[in-house]
Design an enzyme around this catalytic site. Structure first.
Site, mmCIF file in Angstrom:
data_model
loop_
_atom_site.group_PDB
_atom_site.id
_atom_site.type_symbol
_atom_site.label_atom_id
_atom_site.label_comp_id
_atom_site.label_asym_id
_atom_site.label_seq_id
_atom_site.Cartn_x
_atom_site.Cartn_y
_atom_site.Cartn_z
ATOM 1 N N ASP A 1 0.825 -1.203 0.000
ATOM 2 C CA ASP A 1 0.000 0.000 0.000
ATOM 3 C C ASP A 1 0.863 1.258 0.000
ATOM 4 O O ASP A 1 2.058 1.208 0.306
ATOM 5 C CB ASP A 1 -0.898 0.022 1.244
ATOM 6 C CG ASP A 1 -2.138 -0.825 1.042
ATOM 7 O OD1 ASP A 1 -2.477 -1.125 -0.122
ATOM 8 O OD2 ASP A 1 -2.773 -1.192 2.056
ATOM 9 N N TYR B 1 6.477 -9.750 7.616
ATOM 10 C CA TYR B 1 6.284 -8.315 7.774
ATOM 11 C C TYR B 1 6.802 -7.878 9.132
ATOM 12 O O TYR B 1 6.772 -8.649 10.105
ATOM 13 C CB TYR B 1 4.798 -7.943 7.670
ATOM 14 C CG TYR B 1 4.270 -7.943 6.261
ATOM 15 C CD1 TYR B 1 4.377 -6.821 5.457
ATOM 16 C CD2 TYR B 1 3.665 -9.081 5.727
ATOM 17 C CE1 TYR B 1 3.894 -6.810 4.161
ATOM 18 C CE2 TYR B 1 3.174 -9.095 4.422
ATOM 19 C CZ TYR B 1 3.294 -7.943 3.647
ATOM 20 O OH TYR B 1 2.811 -7.943 2.369
#
Lengths: 246, 246
Positions: A52, A110
């Site tokens: 994103d 992540y």
């Protein structure tokens, strides 16, 4: 035709995410433009995932099918000379033609970075979430364990993106909260992720620390898919695609 | 009238330096606007020094004469809520009316940060100078010692600014080169600095590492004021006003 597997880092602050789009600069488009300049070839790179706007990468992988005799180390040096300072090529190796950065991917890690201090650090404004109170990291780490395993993560997906996936079942292999000086680092690994999944997991763990959610809420969210039992979506600036496994 | 001494940090990347000017956002103007919003008073802050565009501060001090009953901790919290994320107020205390951030200043410490690694760090693009080769920090540290003492630093001043000062004699009390992981940190302290003085000292020390200048060149530059015997001006992004002494 050759096929390169390329690992890169980028500071996502200035970009509308990885994936090429019509309005706004993206990582993909910046990299493809540099490849064209370096090799003369039109490039179509295949990213390991989308990221994103504002999300960073310590080790993003893409593959690049290319008709070019360029050696791998020439690619790294040439690209680093052409790319802007918020991007860097870390590694390039030649792979077999069937290597595909997304489909061959076995898992991703992540990292979500929170800076906890009463006063913000002006040098971390885009690269960590500032949180002015202490976090109960012990409680958060224990709750994080609930995410490990194969679950229906529908409650941890951006609502507008739910219709884009066939299934919301994913397997999380790592979810832990580590204190590193003034940083609270949250590591989440898995075989695949829904849109905003890590950021909602992080937001939920922050709610756990604040007493706004309980471990029962997490269990219920995983059980029922009820987005309301999870927490809010943590901001993009703290999120890093850390590693990709093949 | 009260007089506040305020310590702040800022990431200078987005600003045309500290000092208010007509074209371009500055730190001073941003701070004064926030003070007006917080207290309702027109503010004229007095900075401990100017900083150039892109230069950062870990501990910049200004004083603020103000007709306001605001408590010091209210000032810190209120300002941090109003200032952009690349600025932070670290401390505020009331001083006597004769305290002047610039004239009362006894000394300043600057830090220049170099990131040495073959590949740049995409998260340090604005906050350290990337240098892709190893630096001979031992040689640099030894040469740095030559700056300590009272010298004529005319060779270490931006040419266009030479006419603005009465004297180019300054006293340097600290000049050392420290290795901290992948960082080479250069600390320079003194009672006053000429325009670009620290950046030219740093550029000269980098030339020492590269063999483009010798210790004899530094001695000659201090002796003759010949700018050519010094090195180039290191970029602004690595420079921090680190501490101010009163």
């Amino acid at each position: 035709m050759r096929n390169f597997a390329v690992t890169m880092a980028y500071n996502g602050t200035a970009y509308h995410g990885f994936q090429r789009q019509d309005n706004g600069a993206t990582v993909q488009q910046t990299v493809e433009t540099a490849i064209k300049k370096l090799t003369g070839c039109e490039a179509n790179i295949i990213g390991c995932s989308r990221t994103d706007a504002g999300v960073h990468a310590n080790g993003f992988v893409f593959n690049l099918p290319l008709e070019s005799g360029i050696p791998c180390d020439g690619f790294v040096k040439g690209m680093n000379a052409l790319l802007p300072p918020d991007m860097a090529i870390l590694d390039c190796r030649e792979e077999s033609l069937d290597f595909h950065a997304r489909y061959s991917c076995k898992g991703k890690q992540y990292l979500y970075r929170i800076y906890t201090s009463p006063v913000r650090d002006v040098f971390l404004r885009d690269t960590a979430l500032h949180y002015p109170y202490p976090l109960n990291t012990e409680l958060m780490d224990r709750a994080a364990g609930l995410f490990i395993g194969t679950h229906d993560f529908a409650a941890f997906c951006k609502a507008e993106s739910l219709h884009l996936v066939k299934t919301t079942v994913r397997t999380v292999t790592e979810a832990r909260v580590v204190t590193e000086g003034k940083f609270t680092d949250i590591y989440v690994s898995g075989n695949g992720f829904l849109h905003n999944m890590v950021r909602i997991i992080v937001g939920t763990l922050m709610y756990i620390s604040e007493g706004k959610r309980t471990e029962e809420d997490i269990a219920a969210a995983l059980d029922t898919g009820d987005r309301e039992r999870a927490g809010k979506t943590a901001p993009a600036c703290g999120l890093y695609l850390n590693r990709v496994y093949y």
